[in-house]
Design a protein around this motif. Sequence first.
Motif, short mmCIF file in Angstrom:
data_model
loop_
_atom_site.label_atom_id
_atom_site.label_comp_id
_atom_site.label_asym_id
_atom_site.label_seq_id
_atom_site.Cartn_x
_atom_site.Cartn_y
_atom_site.Cartn_z
N VAL A 71 0.91 -1.15 0.00
CA VAL A 71 0.00 0.00 0.00
C VAL A 71 0.94 1.18 0.00
CG1 VAL A 71 -1.91 1.21 1.12
CG2 VAL A 71 -1.65 -1.26 1.44
N GLY A 130 5.42 6.09 10.97
CA GLY A 130 4.56 5.25 10.14
C GLY A 130 3.65 4.39 10.98
N HIS A 174 -2.20 -7.55 10.79
CA HIS A 174 -1.00 -7.18 10.04
C HIS A 174 0.26 -7.52 10.86
CE1 HIS A 174 1.96 -4.37 8.21
NE2 HIS A 174 1.26 -4.61 7.11
N SER A 176 2.80 -5.94 11.50
CA SER A 176 3.33 -4.86 12.35
C SER A 176 2.71 -4.91 13.75
CB SER A 176 3.06 -3.50 11.72
OG SER A 176 1.69 -3.20 11.78
N GLN A 223 -8.65 -4.02 13.25
CA GLN A 223 -8.04 -3.60 11.99
C GLN A 223 -9.04 -2.88 11.10
OE1 GLN A 223 -4.80 -5.95 9.77
NE2 GLN A 223 -6.70 -6.85 9.06
N GLY A 225 -8.89 -1.98 7.40
CA GLY A 225 -8.11 -2.13 6.18
C GLY A 225 -7.20 -3.34 6.24
N ILE A 227 -4.80 -6.06 4.78
CA ILE A 227 -3.80 -5.82 3.73
C ILE A 227 -4.17 -6.50 2.40
CG2 ILE A 227 -2.31 -7.73 4.47
CD1 ILE A 227 -1.01 -4.29 3.48
N ALA A 254 -3.91 1.73 9.36
CA ALA A 254 -2.81 2.30 8.57
C ALA A 254 -3.30 3.00 7.30
CB ALA A 254 -1.78 1.23 8.25
N PHE A 255 -4.10 2.27 6.51
CA PHE A 255 -4.67 2.95 5.34
C PHE A 255 -6.19 3.04 5.42
CE2 PHE A 255 -4.39 -1.51 4.19
CZ PHE A 255 -5.55 -1.78 3.48
N LYS A 284 0.87 6.60 3.31
CA LYS A 284 0.15 5.72 2.40
C LYS A 284 -0.93 6.54 1.69
CE LYS A 284 1.23 1.31 4.58
NZ LYS A 284 0.76 0.24 5.48
#
Length: 460
Positions: A71, A130, A174, A176, A223, A225, A227, A254-255, A284
């Motif tokens: 992404v 990030g 994810h 992360s 979450q 989004g 991946i 994240a996105f 992103k």
Amino acid sequence: MARALDHAARYRDSVPDRHILGQLGLAEARARFLTPLPDQGQPAAQVIDRMVADGDAGLVQFASPRFFGFVTGGSDPTGVAADILVSAWGQNTANTGQTATVGTMERAVCDWVISLLGLPDEAGAGIVTGGTVANTTAVMVARNALLRAHGWDADAQGLFGAPEIQVIVGDEAHSSVFGALRYAGLGAERVHRAPVDGNGTIDAEGFARLIAGLQGPILVILQAGHINSGGFDPFATIIPVAHDHDAWVHVDGAFGLWLAAVPELADRLAGVDQADSWGVDLHKWLNAPYDAGMVIVRKRADLVQAMSAKASYLPGFSETWDPSDSVMELSRRARGVPSYAILRSLGRDGVREMVRRHCRLACYGAEKLARIDGVQVMNDITANQVAIRVGKGASGDEATRAVLAKVQENGRVFPSHGVWKGRQIIRVSISNHKTQAGDIDLLVAEIADAWQSVRGGNNA
Ligand SMILES: *Cc1c(COP(=O)(O)O)cnc(C)c1O
């Protein structure tokens, strides 16, 4: 500096005509750059020219509107221009008392993003590097707040002897998130994994059963989004259940959190504003140049208490707003300022138009891809991600890999690889600010051609 600017502008102009992948092998890169440190210096202009001459071929066109891998934001030139100012100004952006200009611009970014995402006005935020660091920061804040509620001062006593924190994550969280748990001392392997549905998002009933069996402080990580699928956990059902158990709910957005900026798409995130903390990237979907993300915490005091080096000792932090109060760094670049420029140039409408366009293009691309014989779309398109594969079973894995390799070698578009539900996939992520329907048409044609030629071999 003027020379670097000239090189930079020329590079950006050339992006659409380049092979998307770097054309400099690692061995050659090592030969060029991994030299002994010279004893004698060189004039600056020569150094810059030489860096470009030696390095240019090795650049990857992440900024291309046809880069569909992972992404990836496209380093919006307005943000890049602001980033050049950030470097030239050289402000050490620890506190706003000293660096009022950039510190206050960062504060505006925090306020604007919180407002765009429909999160609580009173939330605190820090600009980090990030999504990974946003998640890690939030997990540390959650850890300390949960332990405090159980009578344990982690700031003073650390974690040895503390009440045990139970952690629930979705089975397809994810990577992360597991990194964040490791960095925060909570361990990646002792998590409880909530069951997920076909789109990789948490099954609310399975979640309710899981949390009902847990005691003590609980951290839930959701979450926004996924991946591969772009899917969203069912926040409106899960978060109230988690709060009934006094759990802290963090959302890795994240996105996906950016869909909240678009009124007609925001229902996919219904209830997400009820969480206790959120992580979101700026590099992103907002297309800020690398690197930038944001950690957002409902109770600003929790964030500042965990992150500010001075908070434990000085009362009154609630009257001040300093960038370093909300992040791990003290000395830091004003990495929020490029996002300030991008948000000003796009405005609320521009952000909406971009996110909306990317989601539409994902549907458009998925429909076209699904019409190709032998191509299978693997996910429900709820955001900007499309996961596909070709062929069937194990031979389909091989064919999918072969198609992807061919498309990537051609260098005109770049989707990336993935493994999902035990199967090889090609993942298409649409998040570059310049991507339009024509870019998607080219992507579809490239995949169709590659599949045709792989099939013409003996992979069918
Ligand atoms: C990209 C991503 C991350 C990590 O963000 P970085 O900015 O790469 O550190 C975390 N979660 C999700 C869902 C992501 O897509």
